[in-house]
Design an enzyme around this catalytic site. Structure first.
Site, PDB file in Angstrom:
ATOM      1  N   MET A   1       0.824  -1.250   0.000  1.00  0.00           N
ATOM      2  CA  MET A   1       0.000   0.000   0.000  1.00  0.00           C
ATOM      3  C   MET A   1       0.836   1.268   0.000  1.00  0.00           C
ATOM      4  O   MET A   1       0.271   2.353  -0.184  1.00  0.00           O
ATOM      5  CB  MET A   1      -0.851   0.009   1.278  1.00  0.00           C
ATOM      6  CG  MET A   1      -2.273   0.343   1.030  1.00  0.00           C
ATOM      7  SD  MET A   1      -3.116  -0.969   0.166  1.00  0.00           S
ATOM      8  CE  MET A   1      -3.362  -2.118   1.515  1.00  0.00           C
ATOM      9  N   PRO A   2       2.127   1.238   0.224  1.00  0.00           N
ATOM     10  CA  PRO A   2       2.841   2.510   0.308  1.00  0.00           C
ATOM     11  C   PRO A   2       2.875   3.239  -1.030  1.00  0.00           C
ATOM     12  O   PRO A   2       2.775   2.621  -2.100  1.00  0.00           O
ATOM     13  CB  PRO A   2       4.269   2.094   0.699  1.00  0.00           C
ATOM     14  CG  PRO A   2       4.162   0.697   1.162  1.00  0.00           C
ATOM     15  CD  PRO A   2       2.988   0.121   0.471  1.00  0.00           C
ATOM     16  N   TYR A   3       2.936   4.549  -0.902  1.00  0.00           N
ATOM     17  CA  TYR A   3       3.110   5.418  -2.074  1.00  0.00           C
ATOM     18  C   TYR A   3       4.326   6.283  -1.787  1.00  0.00           C
ATOM     19  O   TYR A   3       4.356   6.996  -0.787  1.00  0.00           O
ATOM     20  CB  TYR A   3       1.851   6.265  -2.260  1.00  0.00           C
ATOM     21  CG  TYR A   3       2.005   7.389  -3.237  1.00  0.00           C
ATOM     22  CD1 TYR A   3       2.277   8.690  -2.814  1.00  0.00           C
ATOM     23  CD2 TYR A   3       1.922   7.153  -4.609  1.00  0.00           C
ATOM     24  CE1 TYR A   3       2.437   9.729  -3.712  1.00  0.00           C
ATOM     25  CE2 TYR A   3       2.074   8.187  -5.529  1.00  0.00           C
ATOM     26  CZ  TYR A   3       2.338   9.473  -5.061  1.00  0.00           C
ATOM     27  OH  TYR A   3       2.513  10.501  -5.956  1.00  0.00           O
TER      28      TYR A   3
END
Lengths: 68, 68, 68, 68, 68, 68
Positions: E1-3
């Site tokens: 999920m990281p951006y």
């Protein structure tokens, strides 16, 4: 139409200072680019000092070094 | 692959409304650009009304003016 | 007051599709949060496929894998 | 001069892990692009799981599905 | 999920270096936070040196000073 | 430590105007929050008028309406 996003560390920025940043950033866009204040957004984001790094370390540690 | 970042003022947006924004934004990217929902991110950021300026003043003050 | 930032890869998004994304995102914020379209910004940012990574590799390479 | 913005869900990221992300991201920019750590910013933003959507649903719901 | 959003000045970053930044940033999120590479986005944004200011002046001018 | 991100439509902003925005934004952070100019970033992002929507339509169309 401008959108100005100001990120600063969460270190006791007062409501009055935020209002001053908003007024100042809006005035800057009006003065330099003749933009309409009514459609000029200024968003201030305050970031915890654990969450902001410079020089490879968190600002929390940086402040501790600065105080020694 | 799309990343959608929605910034709104922190004015009691409910979990259900957030879910509706997430579903709606994802559906929009699927419908218009045929993107894969599984790799479509939607991030909602709520901003204090002291921290959002329009027309050169914070939304906090704007709301007070609107209520008088 | 909402600000919606849509990032997609630069893969031939047409002006008509951009207009559709703008209309759809604005309609979503009006419908769900009753926001004023006149002060709702939608900004679309197109990113080169060399500049967007997922799964640890650039999308440029991902597309090549998908085509083999 | 680089500015690195890392967004992750707010799921108990410790101060030590944040420091590790800051050190790692800075080291990456120094190693690959020979940037000066003293003017390399790393900003970590934690997002509530209600506020982050993937696959059209909030991560809060995704986690519930993953646990059943 | 990281951006992960990496902004650097537009100063001849090669495709290979971009791939290295993407791989390195993804590996960092996997190592430190045990994130899934398949849903880890890394977006590199290159900014013209006229458009990036530090110390109150554009990097274009800064580079000229550095070369004298 | 501040990071100021200014997004405007790509409508012929000159290098001199960009330098003025950079100087003005830096001066504002120094004056209001006593920040160090040497670690104050200002990043200007120009967005095509097809890619910026307000009132549900692209600025390209808005400009055409304004000129009729």
């Amino acid at each position: 139409m401008p959108y100005v996003h100001i990120q600063v560390t969460r270190e006791n920025v007062s409501a009055a200072q935020k209002a001053e940043l908003i007024a100042g950033a809006t005035e800057l866009l009006v003065r330099v680019l003749n933009k309409d204040p009514a459609t000029t957004f200024v968003v201030i984001e305050e970031v915890d000092t654990d969450n902001w790094g410079v020089g490879g370390i968190p600002v929390t540690q940086l402040r501790q070094i600065q105080q020694t």
